[in-house]
Design a protein around this motif. Structure first.
Motif, PDB file in Angstrom:
ATOM      1  N   UNK A 116       8.360  52.905  15.502  1.00  0.00           N
ATOM      2  CA  UNK A 116       8.650  54.033  16.383  1.00  0.00           C
ATOM      3  C   UNK A 116       9.937  54.708  15.948  1.00  0.00           C
ATOM      4  N   UNK A 117       9.883  56.035  15.818  1.00  0.00           N
ATOM      5  CA  UNK A 117      11.093  56.830  15.676  1.00  0.00           C
ATOM      6  C   UNK A 117      11.602  57.160  17.060  1.00  0.00           C
ATOM      7  N   UNK A 118      12.912  57.049  17.279  1.00  0.00           N
ATOM      8  CA  UNK A 118      13.489  57.338  18.582  1.00  0.00           C
ATOM      9  C   UNK A 118      14.753  58.178  18.437  1.00  0.00           C
ATOM     10  N   UNK A 119      15.011  58.993  19.460  1.00  0.00           N
ATOM     11  CA  UNK A 119      16.224  59.806  19.476  1.00  0.00           C
ATOM     12  C   UNK A 119      17.421  58.935  19.843  1.00  0.00           C
ATOM     13  N   UNK A 120      18.488  59.043  19.078  1.00  0.00           N
ATOM     14  CA  UNK A 120      19.684  58.252  19.357  1.00  0.00           C
ATOM     15  C   UNK A 120      20.437  58.763  20.573  1.00  0.00           C
ATOM     16  N   UNK A 121      20.225  60.028  20.954  1.00  0.00           N
ATOM     17  CA  UNK A 121      21.035  60.643  22.010  1.00  0.00           C
ATOM     18  C   UNK A 121      20.322  60.748  23.349  1.00  0.00           C
ATOM     19  N   UNK A 122      19.103  60.241  23.477  1.00  0.00           N
ATOM     20  CA  UNK A 122      18.395  60.391  24.750  1.00  0.00           C
ATOM     21  C   UNK A 122      17.130  59.575  24.785  1.00  0.00           C
ATOM     22  N   UNK A 123      16.354  59.758  25.882  1.00  0.00           N
ATOM     23  CA  UNK A 123      15.133  58.982  26.056  1.00  0.00           C
ATOM     24  C   UNK A 123      14.053  59.827  26.694  1.00  0.00           C
ATOM     25  N   UNK A 124      13.260  59.180  27.571  1.00  0.00           N
ATOM     26  CA  UNK A 124      12.195  59.893  28.264  1.00  0.00           C
ATOM     27  C   UNK A 124      11.040  60.287  27.375  1.00  0.00           C
ATOM     28  N   UNK A 159      19.736  63.250  15.716  1.00  0.00           N
ATOM     29  CA  UNK A 159      19.847  61.935  15.077  1.00  0.00           C
ATOM     30  C   UNK A 159      18.778  60.990  15.616  1.00  0.00           C
ATOM     31  N   UNK A 160      18.140  60.232  14.722  1.00  0.00           N
ATOM     32  CA  UNK A 160      17.064  59.315  15.083  1.00  0.00           C
ATOM     33  C   UNK A 160      17.335  57.919  14.540  1.00  0.00           C
ATOM     34  N   UNK A 161      16.586  56.953  15.058  1.00  0.00           N
ATOM     35  CA  UNK A 161      16.576  55.624  14.459  1.00  0.00           C
ATOM     36  C   UNK A 161      15.160  55.086  14.506  1.00  0.00           C
ATOM     37  N   UNK A 162      14.904  54.012  13.800  1.00  0.00           N
ATOM     38  CA  UNK A 162      13.558  53.471  13.649  1.00  0.00           C
ATOM     39  C   UNK A 162      13.536  52.017  14.087  1.00  0.00           C
ATOM     40  N   UNK A 163      12.520  51.647  14.861  1.00  0.00           N
ATOM     41  CA  UNK A 163      12.355  50.246  15.236  1.00  0.00           C
ATOM     42  C   UNK A 163      10.877  49.874  15.205  1.00  0.00           C
ATOM     43  N   UNK A 164      10.614  48.599  15.063  1.00  0.00           N
ATOM     44  CA  UNK A 164       9.240  48.120  14.967  1.00  0.00           C
ATOM     45  C   UNK A 164       8.484  48.366  16.275  1.00  0.00           C
ATOM     46  N   UNK A 165       7.214  48.699  16.154  1.00  0.00           N
ATOM     47  CA  UNK A 165       6.364  48.892  17.329  1.00  0.00           C
ATOM     48  C   UNK A 165       5.840  47.543  17.794  1.00  0.00           C
ATOM     49  N   UNK A 166       6.204  47.157  19.014  1.00  0.00           N
ATOM     50  CA  UNK A 166       5.727  45.899  19.588  1.00  0.00           C
ATOM     51  C   UNK A 166       4.490  46.222  20.427  1.00  0.00           C
ATOM     52  N   UNK A 167       3.351  45.665  20.070  1.00  0.00           N
ATOM     53  CA  UNK A 167       2.113  45.951  20.787  1.00  0.00           C
ATOM     54  C   UNK A 167       1.174  44.759  20.683  1.00  0.00           C
ATOM     55  N   UNK A 168       0.571  44.344  21.814  1.00  0.00           N
ATOM     56  CA  UNK A 168       0.760  44.879  23.171  1.00  0.00           C
ATOM     57  C   UNK A 168       2.115  44.474  23.746  1.00  0.00           C
ATOM     58  N   UNK A 169       2.584  45.268  24.698  1.00  0.00           N
ATOM     59  CA  UNK A 169       3.894  45.002  25.289  1.00  0.00           C
ATOM     60  C   UNK A 169       3.935  45.517  26.714  1.00  0.00           C
ATOM     61  N   UNK A 170       4.827  44.929  27.495  1.00  0.00           N
ATOM     62  CA  UNK A 170       5.141  45.438  28.825  1.00  0.00           C
ATOM     63  C   UNK A 170       6.537  46.059  28.769  1.00  0.00           C
TER      64      UNK A 170
END
Length: 522
Positions: A175-183, A215-226
């Motif tokens: 998953x790519x994610x924004x370093x400055x926010x969420x949602x 700015x983004x960062x990358x982390x492994x996709x955990x699936x299935x997950x809660x």
């Protein structure tokens, strides 16, 4: 709630914590904060853009201040405009709600520099935890498990720079994610390394538009997950209350739709582990106010830190229902320097609470936001039901803002009773003039996986998809009900006596309910 009013009453003996507070937000959360101010004896000041001049929060507040045109960038996201409104109104404090400027360290610092109180964590905390990459580094150092991923930023510059980054410790899918926010904004699922560059460019553009930082960062996709989060409440004197966890796995495009507490997937031992990890995360910063620590829980029951949201959460109401605490009021009281009493620090949840978010979205078209004017607004009532809303009948929905209309919450002695109460509340809810996700919520409460609590973050994609189609008979019935509704509305507009206009018959009520997509097992 009775508990929050008793809290407020005890406070009023010595006067309110602030004489006047400006609400730097709109919609249902602005209404929620204004009501908390009223309970505490604080004068409230609403801020509004040109699109919100007659909005519910603007009318409910003691006074209101215009902060700019409809564009959020020129109004609710304008630090200068919000601060100028606070100074004009004579406010002593600013509550940012959630979204907009709520996790903006520059805003918090500007508020303090202006001699006002920011209802939230210190600017330094917002900087260290609001930056998701910095938070991951600090949390890993504190011994809290994190999702495997990069601890360095990725910047989309179109020159193939991703090829220079060592991704061996991440793995795919990711998953790519924004370093400055969420949602869910600025987030992209990446199947393999070859797809990363294109995903990076798209995610960076979205993150830049939403947060002003690509700015983004990358982390492994955990699936299935809660997706499970822990609610925290801290004061300026070092006390910290851990107020249980919330389950947030019913999501579309990584945005939550339904939340509940306690989580049906969390055992007593895992609950203790999550609480300890949340305390460790909070211990990495100078923390006070309300915040949540978010985790992923995998199929084996292992938990991983996702992020810490240093603000009020949309779903805070379900925690309030099971604890009897008013989190917004306590945010304000903590900002004024009050100690959290033992009754808050030792609070134990009672019963089960569930929240369904009602959005102006078409769930049969990939939850696409819609606009229009709300013509019918009927919310449920009765024991154990709470509705936080920012609209009423006649409210136009600006296209510039989030399409959240209301949060429908229920509380009961246990989960089966809460699910049944939510089903009843949804049956009593009627919204006209715009499409909403009510059909999805009505469908959800009858799905075996939801009824038993055996769902994960892939539920909507796997079970709903683009939404169940309607049969020819259901389409015909829906068209007839819609035609009669238009006829009735036109007659009312023409001045016909209400008693002379036919009302919806029983079969029409059943047809309407079935036509919006409700399915019962068997």
């Amino acid at each position: 709630m009775a508990t929050s009013r008793s809290d407020a009453s005890s406070l009023r003996k010595d006067g309110p914590p602030f004489h006047r507070l400006l609400v730097a937000n709109r919609g249902e959360i602005a209404v929620r904060i204004i009501r908390a101010c009223r309970d505490l004896g604080i004068e409230s000041v609403a801020t509004y853009s040109d699109a919100d001049g007659d909005a519910m929060h603007t009318r409910l507040a003691d006074r209101s201040e215009r902060i700019g045109p409809a564009s959020a960038a020129d109004s609710y996201l304008s630090i200068d405009a919000v601060l100028a409104a606070a100074v004009r109104s004579g406010a002593a404090a600013i509550h940012p709600g959630y979204g907009f400027l709520s996790e903006n360290a520059a805003f918090a610092r500007a508020v303090e520099d202006a001699g006002l109180v920011f209802v939230g964590p210190p600017p330094a905390t917002l900087e260290s935890l609001g930056d998701k990459l910095a938070a991951r580094r600090s949390v890993a150092a504190a011994g809290v498990p994190i999702v495997p991923g990069l601890l360095v930023p990725l910047v989309a510059d179109g020159d193939g720079s991703v090829s220079k980054v060592d991704l061996a410790g991440v793995g795919f899918p990711a998953l790519l994610k924004a370093a400055a926010g969420g949602g869910g904004r600025g987030m992209r699922q990446v199947a393999d390394r070859a797809a990363l560059e294109a995903a990076l460019l798209g995610a960076a553009r979205e993150a830049l538009a939403a947060f002003g930082d690509g700015t983004l960062y990358l982390e492994r996709l955990i699936s299935p997950a809660r997706h499970v989060e822990v609610q925290l409440l801290g004061d300026r004197h070092g006390s910290l209350a851990v107020l249980g966890e919330r389950e947030c796995s019913i999501q579309r495009r990584h945005q939550k739709l339904v939340e509940e507490t306690p989580s049906p997937a969390v055992s007593p031992s895992l609950r203790a582990e999550l609480a300890e990890s949340a305390r460790r995360v909070a211990g990495t910063v100078a923390f006070h106010s309300a915040a949540t620590v978010e985790f992923l829980v995998d199929a084996e029951g292992k938990h991983y830190f996702l992020e810490m949201n240093t603000r009020l959460q949309v779903e805070h109401g379900v925690t309030e229902l099971v604890t009897g605490l008013d989190l917004v009021a306590w945010q304000i009281r903590v900002a004024a320097g009050e100690h959290l009493p033992e009754s808050v620090l030792a609070s134990e949840p009672l019963g089960h609470a569930i929240e369904g978010r009602i959005y102006a979205e078409d769930p049969h078209q990939r939850f696409t936001p819609v606009s229009g004017t709300v013509t019918t607004w009927r919310m449920p009532d009765g024991p154990g039901i709470r509705v936080d809303a920012g609209v009423t009948a006649g409210t136009p929905l600006p296209v510039e803002y989030d399409p959240l209309l209301a949060k429908l919450m229920v509380h009961a002695e246990d989960r089966p009773a809460a699910v049944g109460r939510l089903r009843r509340a949804l049956d009593e809810t009627a919204i006209g003039g715009v499409k909403t996700d009510l059909s999805f919520l009505r469908w959800l409460v009858d799905q075996p996986a939801f009824v038993t609590g055996a769902y994960d973050t892939g539920f909507i994609q796997d079970e709903w998809g683009d939404g169940p189609g309607l049969t020819d008979e259901e389409r015909s019935l829906a068209a007839e009900v819609a035609r009669q509704a238009r006829t009735r509305q036109a007659a009312l507009a023409a001045g016909a006596p209400v008693g002379a206009i036919p009302t919806e018959s029983a079969w029409q009520h059943v047809a309407r309910r079935e036509a919006v997509g409700r399915r019962r097992p068997g």
